[in-house]
Design an enzyme around this catalytic site. Structure first.
Site, PDB file in Angstrom:
ATOM      1  N   ASP A  26       0.880  -1.158   0.000  1.00 19.02           N
ATOM      2  CA  ASP A  26       0.000   0.000   0.000  1.00 19.02           C
ATOM      3  C   ASP A  26       0.929   1.222   0.000  1.00 19.02           C
ATOM      4  O   ASP A  26       2.131   1.112   0.283  1.00 19.02           O
ATOM      5  CB  ASP A  26      -0.923  -0.007   1.220  1.00 19.02           C
ATOM      6  CG  ASP A  26      -2.107   0.946   1.003  1.00 19.02           C
ATOM      7  OD1 ASP A  26      -2.041   1.785   0.073  1.00 19.02           O
ATOM      8  OD2 ASP A  26      -3.088   0.869   1.755  1.00 19.02           O
TER       9      ASP A  26
HETATM   10  C1  BGC Z   1      -4.848   3.450   0.168  1.00 21.59           C
HETATM   11  C2  BGC Z   1      -4.954   2.468  -0.981  1.00 21.59           C
HETATM   12  C3  BGC Z   1      -4.823   3.200  -2.275  1.00 21.59           C
HETATM   13  C4  BGC Z   1      -3.508   3.961  -2.283  1.00 21.59           C
HETATM   14  C5  BGC Z   1      -3.288   4.739  -3.543  1.00 21.59           C
HETATM   15  C6  BGC Z   1      -3.625   4.321   0.064  1.00 21.59           C
HETATM   16  O1  BGC Z   1      -3.670   5.359   0.981  1.00 21.59           O
HETATM   17  O2  BGC Z   1      -4.856   2.763   1.387  1.00 21.59           O
HETATM   18  O3  BGC Z   1      -6.177   1.787  -0.916  1.00 21.59           O
HETATM   19  O4  BGC Z   1      -4.912   2.314  -3.351  1.00 21.59           O
HETATM   20  O5  BGC Z   1      -3.505   4.879  -1.212  1.00 21.59           O
HETATM   21  O6  BGC Z   1      -4.151   5.805  -3.627  1.00 21.59           O
END
Ligand code: BGC
Length: 816
Positions: free
Chosen positions: A329
């Site tokens: 993530d």
């Molecule tokens: C989130 C993800 C997301 C990523 C990119 C993170 O803060 O937890 O779900 O895909 O950001 O935006």
């Protein structure tokens, strides 16, 4: 003389002060500038030497035409599209330098996400990339959120046109359809939109379990049940990937709260992991073999998931046979070398720090060569599977109208009719009084990365108008007066602000006189209750799970006045997560749980209210009476602590040190999943707790009769067959649920568990559908903590066939 002396002294002091201020100012500017340089070169833009190459010469050799990606005038195996992906990947790997392989293991920073893509080069708003390898002509791969549709920047510098995306319904609504074909279609539309906008991987769906109703991101997730989660997740993955676009199933695993999500340590039993938290992902892998999985921010039992060889290599690949790549993530985990060694192949969005750490790791051999080659190989496999590698030319013109239709249809199928006292579908109704601000400002979806930049959202008001209903003028005027007096509060935040500020416009307080004036002219009243939540923060009980005092007073007042006037009152819930319903549900005549239905939300609701669509959604989670009826409530952060932009940035630059054990805060630094496997209905059924609306519940405008049940075991499969008859007057669909219950169990296990389900076709009044459901006997296994393995308990199982978890219509028994 004295005065002059004092004056000179003051002047000198003043000069000194000015000098000090000047120096401070200079220091501040300098620090700011250096800070900016550091931030920019570490997190945003550090890929100067790896600019993507385009326009390769097309050569023909032995009657085969190919792109000469490395410009050597020869056909290399990796350029030969007739060969298998694995053959091409092993060739390209053998041609890569160590430096190029390591370069691949992390993204290119946040530049694209911040919209600074150069025209023709980047895709503004795409939140991450897989970096190009220019020497070999390997392209950049674009990754973009998210679970309810694509999230890219709708406008681009120097261009008049827009790049809006379709806001599809939230995942929780999709799960409420219990319709795999429909969810596949939604995925197909999302995937097509991604393809046409040049996005190669969609960062979704989310497959975390609704452990507790207040998790701020529950709207991005499907259900409290792993089987429903897995089936829905696989359907959407298959739909998206049918376009040659990848998915990233997230957040693996046990990311069930937003409070301190970047460091929270989940303390959970292996049994709860296997049966609940991992199970949904396991089903998705089995049924759809997604291109990628995204590891979560949190730790599980002391180790960041992105650094856990056990989860990423032993379970995901070893036990389940996952073939794709794992990405982190965004900025997740701490130790880049440990991540790659554990099987977390790609670090997103990538930082210079991580890049340096990987180079150093390769040099001192703490990062193994095998891990580098394996991860680079998986990344290259993904690249070679993309349409981009097939030189597909996207046209930036997806069929937004067709996708809007898919949205409208899927949203109406996932709305759940909770109550209906001879009120719906509307008949003899012309004039409708819209009460509550949200009726006029419908909420399409949640906030954060699960949000979409859509061109419009159809409000309930617009939906009703589109369908030819008349909007009550008195109620509308009251809304407008309120809006005029609170202009600022009605402006929805945009861009990065929207990510951190769930938008709900202010509520309206009605006087009894106003309500009487409304009922004098309206045929029916609709009161909409809105809620919004999103990434970075959890919800709270007061004024969110519970209705606000004003909402409670409004429902009481409206329902009294409408009853006195002998007019019907409908409550529409435009919410992303569970709220309290028990205390007020007797008051209105009908309650429609509309969820957040995407950009066509208002039209979809009206399709149900008008009877154009017969509701067929059922709850993918329980609506409890009290929050603390949930076993997980004993260990969940209840103060809704949110993430701030400043906090996020600071955390990136100076990651907090590990706290000593004694200073760790419960439910923040760690969360103990004491309830084990007893999540959602598994707990309510076992503990025999009354609920407001049970798991699997939902009404229709017609009735269904279940009959002819047979249950037999054949070849390690339980075969269930039955017939469902539409015994009412309107056409409709029914969701049949199959639960299993072990009789005289020797182990501690749930009273019953969902094992399969089916949705009938659209049945005309009087029509019959034959339902066949197959459940592999192995699905009855539980996780045996002592053996550290799945185990099958022999004996008699009752097979419960129901219209909901608490409305079992037929049962049968099988002996295993
Ligand atoms: C989130 C993800 C997301 C990523 C990119 C993170 O803060 O937890 O779900 O895909 O950001 O935006």
């Amino acid at each position: 003389m004295g005065d002059r002396h004092n004056y000179a002294l003051m002047k000198n002091k003043f000069k000194l002060l000015l000098k000090i201020l000047g120096v401070l100012l200079l220091l501040l500017v300098l620090t700011g500038f250096l800070g900016y340089l550091y931030f920019n070169s570490t997190f945003i833009d550090f890929e100067d030497e790896y600019a993507e190459k385009f326009n390769f010469p097309e050569l023909t050799k032995d009657n085969f035409t190919f792109l000469d990606r490395n410009g050597n005038g020869d056909l290399d195996d990796y350029e030969d599209a007739r060969l298998s992906v694995s053959a091409r990947v092993s060739n390209v790997l053998s041609l890569m330098t160590q430096e190029e392989k390591i370069h691949l293991l992390k993204g290119s920073g946040l530049a694209s996400a911040m919209g600074s893509g150069v025209e023709g080069e980047g895709i503004p708003g795409a939140v991450g990339t897989i970096v190009p390898t220019p020497r070999l002509g390997i392209p950049t791969i674009y990754l973009s959120d998210g679970p309810a549709g694509l999230r890219i920047q709708p406008t681009r510098e120097g261009e008049d046109r827009t790049y809006y995306c379709t806001a599809f319904p939230i995942a929780t609504l999709l799960a409420s359809t219990w319709n795999e074909d429909l969810v596949y279609d939604v995925g197909n539309a999302m995937g097509n939109e991604a393809l046409q906008y040049g996005i190669d991987v969609i960062l979704g769906p989310g497959a975390n379990i609704h452990r507790h109703p207040l998790c701020g991101r529950n709207f991005e997730y499907f259900s409290e049940d792993p089987l429903l989660t897995g089936f829905m997740g696989a359907a959407i993955v298959n739909g998206i990937e049918s376009n040659g676009v990848g998915t990233s199933v997230k957040h693996f695993v046990a990311n069930n709260q937003e409070t301190q999500r970047n460091s929270n340590d989940v303390l959970v039993s292996e049994r709860a992991m296997r049966e609940i938290y991992l199970k949904g992902f396991e089903i998705v892998v089995e049924k759809s073999q997604p291109w990628t999985i995204m590891s979560s921010y949190n730790k599980v039992n002391g180790t960041y998931t992105s650094e856990s060889k056990y989860l990423l290599t032993d379970v995901l690949r070893g036990d389940w046979g996952f073939e794709g790549l794992v990405m982190t993530d965004w900025f997740g985990g701490k130790d880049a070398v440990a991540q790659i060694n554990a099987g977390n192949d790609l670090l997103e969005p990538g930082t210079k720090k991580q890049w340096d750490a990987l180079i150093a790791g390769a040099e001192d051999r703490s990062l193994s060569q095998a891990a580098i080659d394996t991860s680079a190989g998986r990344i290259l496999t993904l690249i070679f599977n993309t349409k981009k590698m097939q030189d597909y030319r996207f046209d930036n013109n997806p069929d937004l109208e067709a996708h809007a239709n898919t949205t409208r249809k899927s949203a109406s199928e996932g709305m759940v009719l909770l109550k209906n006292d001879n009120t719906l579908p509307l008949s003899n109704t012309k004039n409708i009084a819209l009460l509550g601000t949200t009726s006029y400002a419908f909420i399409a979806g949640g906030t954060g990365s699960g949000d979409v930049n859509e061109a419009y959202t159809v409000s309930l008001e617009q939906g009703l108008t589109n369908a030819g209903f008349e909007i009550n003028k008195v109620a509308k005027r009251i809304f407008e007066v309120q809006k005029a007096a609170n202009k600022e509060a009605y402006i929805a935040p945009e861009g990065i602000d929207a990510m951190f500020t769930p938008f709900v416009p202010p509520a309206i307080a009605y006087t009894t006189e106003q309500l009487k004036e409304i009922t004098a002219t309206a045929d029916v009243g609709i009161f909409t209750i809105g809620r919004n939540a999103g990434e970075g923060g959890d919800r709270v009980e007061l004024d969110d799970f519970l209705l606000t005092t004003l909402e409670q007073e409004t429902i009481a007042a409206i329902s009294t006045v409408f009853k006195q006037a002998d007019k019907k009152l409908i409550v529409v819930l435009n919410i992303g997560g569970v709220i309290e319903t028990q205390s007020w549900k007797t008051k209105p005549d009908a309650i429609l749980l509309a969820w957040q239905g995407g950009q066509e939300g208002g039209n979809s609701v009206v399709d149900i209210l008008s009877g154009k669509v017969n509701p067929s959604g059922k709850l993918p989670m329980t609506f409890p009476i009290h929050l603390n009826d949930h076993a997980s409530n004993a260990n969940f952060p209840l103060d809704g602590e949110g993430l701030s932009l400043v906090g996020l940035m600071t955390g990136l630059i100076v990651p907090p040190d590990e706290k000593p054990e004694t200073e760790k805060l419960r439910n923040k630094d760690y969360t103990t999943y004491d309830e084990g496997i007893y999540v959602g209905y598994r707990h309510f059924d076992k503990a025999k707790i009354e609920v407001s609306y049970p798991f699997g519940y939902g009404l229709s405008y017609t009735n269904f009769e279940y009959s002819n049940n047979t249950v037999i075991v054949e070849n390690d499969t339980i075969n269930v067959s039955l017939t469902v008859k539409n015994s009412g007057n309107l056409e409709g669909k029914e969701i049949v649920q199959v639960y299993t219950e072990k009789l005289a169990s020797r182990i501690d296990r749930p009273a019953q568990e969902l094992r399969s389900f089916a949705k009938t076709r659209n049945l005309k009044a009087g029509a019959i559908d034959s339902i066949f459901i197959r459940i592999p006997v192995m699905e009855l296994q539980y996780w045996d903590e002592k053996q550290n393995n799945w185990a099958l308990e022999k004996g008699v199982y009752r097979i419960n066939v129901g219209a909901s978890s608490r409305d079992i219509r037929l049962t049968g028994k099988v002996k295993i």
